[in-house]
Scaffold this motif. Structure first.
Motif, PDB file in Angstrom:
ATOM      1  N   ALA A 152       0.810  -1.226   0.000  1.00 57.03           N
ATOM      2  CA  ALA A 152       0.000   0.000   0.000  1.00 57.03           C
ATOM      3  C   ALA A 152       0.839   1.269   0.000  1.00 57.03           C
ATOM      4  O   ALA A 152       0.300   2.367  -0.141  1.00 57.03           O
ATOM      5  N   GLU A 153       2.153   1.141   0.183  1.00 56.64           N
ATOM      6  CA  GLU A 153       3.003   2.331   0.249  1.00 56.64           C
ATOM      7  C   GLU A 153       3.127   2.996  -1.120  1.00 56.64           C
ATOM      8  O   GLU A 153       3.158   2.323  -2.150  1.00 56.64           O
ATOM      9  N   THR A 154       3.168   4.319  -1.117  1.00 59.18           N
ATOM     10  CA  THR A 154       3.344   5.093  -2.353  1.00 59.18           C
ATOM     11  C   THR A 154       4.439   6.111  -2.133  1.00 59.18           C
ATOM     12  O   THR A 154       4.311   6.943  -1.245  1.00 59.18           O
TER      13      THR A 154
ATOM     14  N   PHE B 252       9.256  -4.958  -2.233  1.00 61.15           N
ATOM     15  CA  PHE B 252       8.453  -5.971  -2.901  1.00 61.15           C
ATOM     16  C   PHE B 252       8.815  -7.328  -2.309  1.00 61.15           C
ATOM     17  O   PHE B 252       9.841  -7.900  -2.669  1.00 61.15           O
ATOM     18  N   GLN B 253       8.029  -7.818  -1.394  1.00 61.03           N
ATOM     19  CA  GLN B 253       8.221  -9.170  -0.865  1.00 61.03           C
ATOM     20  C   GLN B 253       6.988  -9.940  -1.299  1.00 61.03           C
ATOM     21  O   GLN B 253       5.887  -9.674  -0.834  1.00 61.03           O
ATOM     22  N   ILE B 254       7.183 -10.855  -2.231  1.00 61.41           N
ATOM     23  CA  ILE B 254       6.061 -11.517  -2.876  1.00 61.41           C
ATOM     24  C   ILE B 254       6.174 -13.021  -2.712  1.00 61.41           C
ATOM     25  O   ILE B 254       7.250 -13.559  -2.440  1.00 61.41           O
ATOM     26  N   GLY B 255       5.054 -13.688  -2.882  1.00 58.66           N
ATOM     27  CA  GLY B 255       5.027 -15.129  -2.726  1.00 58.66           C
ATOM     28  C   GLY B 255       5.461 -15.861  -3.975  1.00 58.66           C
ATOM     29  O   GLY B 255       5.290 -15.382  -5.092  1.00 58.66           O
ATOM     30  N   ILE B 256       6.028 -17.036  -3.753  1.00 55.96           N
ATOM     31  CA  ILE B 256       6.338 -17.982  -4.828  1.00 55.96           C
ATOM     32  C   ILE B 256       5.312 -19.096  -4.692  1.00 55.96           C
ATOM     33  O   ILE B 256       5.227 -19.749  -3.650  1.00 55.96           O
ATOM     34  N   PHE B 257       4.525 -19.308  -5.753  1.00 58.66           N
ATOM     35  CA  PHE B 257       3.442 -20.276  -5.698  1.00 58.66           C
ATOM     36  C   PHE B 257       3.562 -21.275  -6.840  1.00 58.66           C
ATOM     37  O   PHE B 257       4.030 -20.939  -7.934  1.00 58.66           O
TER      38      PHE B 257
END
Length: 194
Positions: free
Chosen positions: A66-68, A73-78
């Protein structure tokens, strides 16, 4: 060069999908961090406090979305077919010089030893960082005992830049922390991109 900093992250590959976490992913994230093998790596007890720490970390990742402008960027590996969480990967620009980010990779213990998974995730994230976020350099660090990550970094063209004492959990294993750095130009040349 496009700047995707404020767009949701969704990177599809035939084996894996890298995407922003959603609140529904929290249980899977916490479950793999509570795995006895994961806790043993970081010398963490099986306790409510450890579970609370993992949940708070996951909520921080959601907050970063939500930061601007978005800097982290910490994202999932699926898994591309089952959508099972396999780990997470990130690029963090907060408190870094312009056009520089720190990469971090974490696989769920059930995926340890799946080198192709790690290669795919790192390659997709490097591509995203260099070509979508306009980064010039991506850095990272790992324990010297984690030879797999060190090997992956050098395979992508990274240079090992520094070695220093690591956090307590590394010291207890007799490890030290190793830093690496990869520039966009080196990555492009190593991967024969035009």
């Amino acid at each position: 060069m496009p700047n995707a900093a404020n767009n949701p992250v969704l990177i599809k590959h035939h084996r894996i999908t890298l995407r922003d976490f959603t609140p529904a992913d929290c249980d899977g994230f916490v479950a793999y961090q509570m795995d006895a093998r994961y806790r043993a790596l970081y010398n963490q007890p099986d306790s409510p406090e450890t579970r609370t720490t993992s949940t708070a970390l996951f909520e921080r990742f959601l907050g970063w979305q939500a930061e601007t402008p978005r800097k982290n960027f910490q994202i999932g590996i699926f898994d591309a077919k089952s959508d099972e969480i396999l780990g997470c990967i990130g690029l963090r620009q907060q408190d870094m010089p312009a056009h520089v980010a720190v990469m971090g990779l974490e696989l769920a213990p059930a995926c340890w030893g799946r080198y192709r998974l790690a290669l795919d995730a790192i390659n997709l994230m490097l591509d995203y960082g260099f070509n979508q976020l306009g980064l010039g350099t991506i850095t990272g660090s790992t324990g010297n005992g984690n030879r797999r990550i060190t090997h992956l970094a050098t395979w992508f063209g990274a240079t090992l830049t520094q070695s220093r004492p690591g956090p307590d959990w590394m010291t207890q294993k007799g490890w030290h922390e190793v830093d690496w750095s990869l520039t966009r130009e080196t990555w492009l040349a190593k991967n024969n991109f035009k």
